[in-house]
Design a protein around this motif. Structure first.
Motif: not given
Length: 503
Positions: A286-295
């Motif tokens: 997963a794109d971890l940066a995108a996931a964290a930003s989304s959360l």
């Protein structure tokens, strides 16, 4: 990557010198709205409406009774025939007119919503925008309904399928999205040709009453009625009333059970949109940066008081440490404050003292059980019901805080080793409203989404909504669908008329 971040305490941005969000002139009439007018209650009790930022009373509404509900239902019954007979074009034009009226008062409705709930103005504006869009969508959808084609399905017999209104619909709305959840019910109910009686949350009734005030001259008397009060009295009478054809509720699981039991004696239809405990399944690719930003948004929008919130992360053990560090960085940067304190405020207070105590209770018990607080973890100083945006890491399987709906600014993080474990644990909660899957593998995204037991599953995003697509859950999250043409189906009935034409 190694995280050195520990528990932090945010500060609440205050707005002591800012002008008030609302004045007395902005408030709606604080009475019941029945048969096209605001009326005095049948009894003298009142309910305090409290500003959750300052803990002060901003209005008082009447404490409704069963007699008030009976009067409102009688008005809705009297109005239902005329409203049902309007052709779709006429109802559609009225819904568009309602949307126009709301759009003309966007700023007032946004400020009133924030004053009552404490939510940031950006959240309130989004609520009002989607409220308007909901009415516009339903205004169009009601003119384009589809059904099975008429035809001879038995020899010499023509079958015609009719979609008819149910009659009177009782509506019970929650405190977290007072105006928007009212719109999600009112728009399709009216579009389908029904009349309604609505009980808003006694904690957050102001924008619903303002809605009634704004549309009073647009709708025939009795089509929309609003009765204030507590669920145990007003909600219970609405659910059991023999002249109410359906009861629709957005609320807690406990409220849903109570409404379903009350509706059982009259066998009325029930529409329930209840709680959620959304898993966020993050795979190693997963794109971890995108996931964290989304959360940062999806986990803390409306201070986490959101049934679809991204509140339960299940992340692969190989990337868990890196993801937690990224998430803590995002959450630590959230701006907590009063809605008057700036356009960049992202997180407001809990809606009430009772809910504040409930959320902080979950946090205290989690810490007592040894769960690690990566950031946040408790109440914030000063007046108001503020809780620090919180990430709890290393949460063990089956922990209370990871299974029950906290409904606050709290995200838990668990780890998994393989796909089978991820799916099993994601599904191992009693609620089934929404979930998300994070992976760059398209095949995996399709497969895992299909195996998750939730009414909405996002892939590489979370908490993205549109009026065109349905919203509703499985299992303990209830049944029925809000938004989309499916809502029109929920609020109407199918009749088969068969004509013998043999000669």
């Amino acid at each position: 990557m190694t995280s050195t971040a520990g528990p932090t305490t945010a500060t609440v941005r205050r707005a002591a010198d800012a002008p008030p969000l609302i004045t007395g002139d902005d408030l709606p009439p604080t009475r019941h709205f029945i048969d096209g007018t605001f009326i005095e209650p049948s009894a003298g009790g009142v309910i305090d409406v409290v500003d959750p930022c300052a803990e002060s009373v901003i209005a008082r509404v009447p404490e409704g009774t069963a007699e008030d509900i009976d009067r409102a239902v009688a008005a809705a019954v009297a109005a239902k025939g005329r409203w049902a007979r309007l052709v779709p074009k006429e109802r559609s034009e009225l819904l568009h007119t309602i949307a126009d009226r709301l759009a003309d008062h966007t700023d007032l409705l946004s400020r009133l919503e924030s004053a009552n709930t404490g939510k940031p103005l950006a959240v309130s504006r989004d609520d009002v925008d989607m409220t308007i869009d909901t009415f516009r969508f339903m205004a169009g959808a009601l003119r384009a309904t589809t059904s099975m084609a008429a035809g001879d399905y038995a020899e010499n017999h023509l079958s015609v399928i009719l979609r008819e209104p149910l009659g009177v619909v009782g509506v019970i709305t929650p405190w977290n999205y007072p105006l928007l959840m009212a719109a999600w019910k009112i728009a399709p109910i009216l579009a389908a040709g029904n009349t309604l009686v609505l009980k808003p949350s006694e904690q957050t009734p102001l924008t619903t009453l303002k809605f009634a005030e704004l549309v009073a001259d647009l709708l025939p008397p009795g089509v929309v009625n609003v009765v204030n009060g507590h669920g145990a009295v007003v909600g219970a009478r609405l659910a059991e009333h023999p002249d109410v054809n359906m009861i629709a509720l957005t609320g807690s699981v406990a409220s849903g059970r109570a409404v379903a039991r009350a509706a059982a004696d009259s066998l009325k239809r029930v529409h329930l949109e209840l709680g959620g405990k959304a898993p966020v399944v993050i795979f190693p690719d997963a794109d971890l940066a995108a996931a964290a930003s989304s959360l940062r948004v999806a986990g803390f929008w409306n201070s986490g008081q959101e049934c679809g919130a991204a509140c339960r992360v299940l992340v692969h053990e190989s990337v868990a440490e890196e993801f937690v560090e990224r998430l803590v960085g995002e959450v630590g940067a959230l701006v907590v404050g009063e809605p008057r304190a700036g356009e960049d405020v992202e997180v407001g207070p809990m809606v009430s003292k009772a809910h504040f105590d409930r959320v902080t209770g979950y946090l205290e018990r989690a810490k007592d059980e040894g769960v690690r607080v990566a950031t946040g973890g408790g109440a914030l100083d000063g007046p108001g019901y503020f809780v620090a945006p919180t990430v709890l890491a290393g949460v063990p399987e089956g922990a209370e805080v990871a299974r029950e709906e906290v409904f606050g600014p709290v995200v838990t993080v668990e780890t998994f080793a393989d796909e089978e474990e991820a799916v099993r644990r994601a599904n191992d909660v009693p609620l089934g409203l929404s979930a998300s899957v994070w992976t760059e593998n398209a095949r995996r995204g399709h497969d895992i989404a299909a195996r998750l037991d939730f009414g909405t599953v996002w892939v590489n995003s979370h908490l993205v909504l549109a009026a065109e697509v349905p919203w509703g859950g499985f299992k303990g999250s209830g049944y029925g669908r809000d938004l989309s043409p499916y809502a029109l189906d929920d609020y109407s009935r199918t009749k088969h008329v068969m004509h013998h034409h043999g000669r």
